[in-house]
Design a protein around this motif. Structure first.
Motif, short mmCIF file in Angstrom:
data_model
loop_
_atom_site.label_atom_id
_atom_site.label_comp_id
_atom_site.label_asym_id
_atom_site.label_seq_id
_atom_site.Cartn_x
_atom_site.Cartn_y
_atom_site.Cartn_z
N ASP A 3 0.76 -1.21 0.05
CA ASP A 3 -0.14 0.05 -0.02
C ASP A 3 1.04 1.47 0.08
N GLY A 4 2.17 1.19 0.02
CA GLY A 4 3.05 2.43 -0.22
C GLY A 4 3.72 2.79 1.18
N VAL A 28 2.46 -11.85 5.77
CA VAL A 28 1.01 -11.84 6.41
C VAL A 28 0.19 -10.37 6.47
N ARG A 29 1.10 -9.43 6.81
CA ARG A 29 0.50 -7.91 6.83
C ARG A 29 0.21 -7.79 5.39
N ASN A 30 0.91 -7.95 4.36
CA ASN A 30 0.62 -7.55 3.03
C ASN A 30 -0.68 -8.16 2.54
N ARG A 31 -0.77 -9.48 3.00
CA ARG A 31 -2.04 -10.33 2.54
C ARG A 31 -3.16 -9.94 3.05
N LYS A 32 -3.17 -9.32 4.49
CA LYS A 32 -4.27 -8.80 5.18
C LYS A 32 -4.59 -7.27 4.65
N LEU A 33 -3.70 -6.64 4.20
CA LEU A 33 -4.17 -5.14 3.52
C LEU A 33 -4.71 -5.44 2.28
N ALA A 34 -4.48 -6.54 1.52
CA ALA A 34 -5.03 -6.83 0.43
C ALA A 34 -6.38 -7.11 0.52
N MET A 35 -6.66 -7.81 1.57
CA MET A 35 -8.06 -8.33 1.77
C MET A 35 -8.95 -7.16 2.53
N SER A 36 -8.46 -6.13 3.13
CA SER A 36 -9.36 -5.34 3.68
C SER A 36 -9.80 -4.20 2.98
#
Length: 231
Positions: free
Chosen positions: A170-171, A223-231
């Motif tokens: 997300d930058g 894991v954080r990137n994956r959760k950001l993509a799902m939010s």
């Protein structure tokens, strides 16, 4: 783990005053950095980076498992995501040691008079309370073991500071500061006599466990990137 007792909400646990008190599962926001003790290092390293930080009040080093990369944003929120690792310091939430006694934070939402598992059974510690007694005992012993471990590492100049910078999809860019790990270079440069002493004390295995766990930072970021993509 000895902690001061406040006259406000902290109470010495006893069957006379707390005979009907019940314990609920821990709830609330997961911390992103949790103090752990040497007996937990191997289990923690399966999913979490193990790093050292300094107590702001005393300046003493303590070991912690990184469960997330931002406060109030635990990347590894569930016990399944943590490889079934549940830190002792989270298990004991609401309970403290005061001298030779156990104290509780009566305002902690884990305590209820209507729901959960009783802390006392006919004025004797229940199964839940006996489990908590063991947790507190392990923590208290582990804090002392950590102090010995840190002293050993410092004498051999094995601890080094580490600044972690991570970029996300997300930058956003996060930087973690004030953290320390075990230097692999310093481990390789140890004299044979020091390696043998560390091995016999069990500290050599812990040193390599800590040094290797730094690789889990990439897992946390993923894991954080994956959760950001799902939010």
């Amino acid at each position: 783990m000895r902690e001061p007792i406040s006259m406000t909400n902290h109470q010495l646990l006893n069957p006379q005053d707390h005979g009907q008190l019940r314990l609920l599962p821990r709830a609330g926001v997961e911390p992103h950095f949790v103090q752990i003790v040497p007996s937990e290092f191997v289990a923690a390293a399966i999913a979490c980076p193990i790093l050292f930080s300094k107590d702001p009040a005393t300046g003493a080093f303590y070991a912690g498992a990184v469960l997330g990369l931002k406060p109030e944003e635990g990347a590894l929120k569930s016990i399944e995501e943590r490889g079934c690792f549940e830190p002792l310091s989270l298990q004991r939430d609401g309970f403290f040691i005061s001298g030779e006694r156990i104290a509780i934070d009566r305002a902690n939402p884990r305590f209820s008079e209507t729901e959960g598992e009783l802390l006392f059974d006919d004025a004797q510690p229940s199964t839940s309370l006996r489990r908590m007694q063991r947790v507190l005992g392990q923590l208290h012993e582990g804090i002392e073991q950590t102090a010995v471990l840190v002293r050993d590492f410092m004498n051999l100049k094995l601890l080094e500071s580490i600044d972690v910078s991570l970029s996300f999809d997300d930058g956003e860019r996060l930087t973690l500061q004030g953290l320390y790990t075990v230097s692999r270079d310093s481990l390789r440069e140890l004299e044979d006599v020091d390696v043998l002493r560390l091995f016999r004390s069990g500290h050599l295995q812990l040193a390599y466990t800590i040094a290797g766990s730094i690789n889990q930072l990439a897992t946390l970021a993923h894991v954080r990137n994956r959760k950001l993509a799902m939010s």
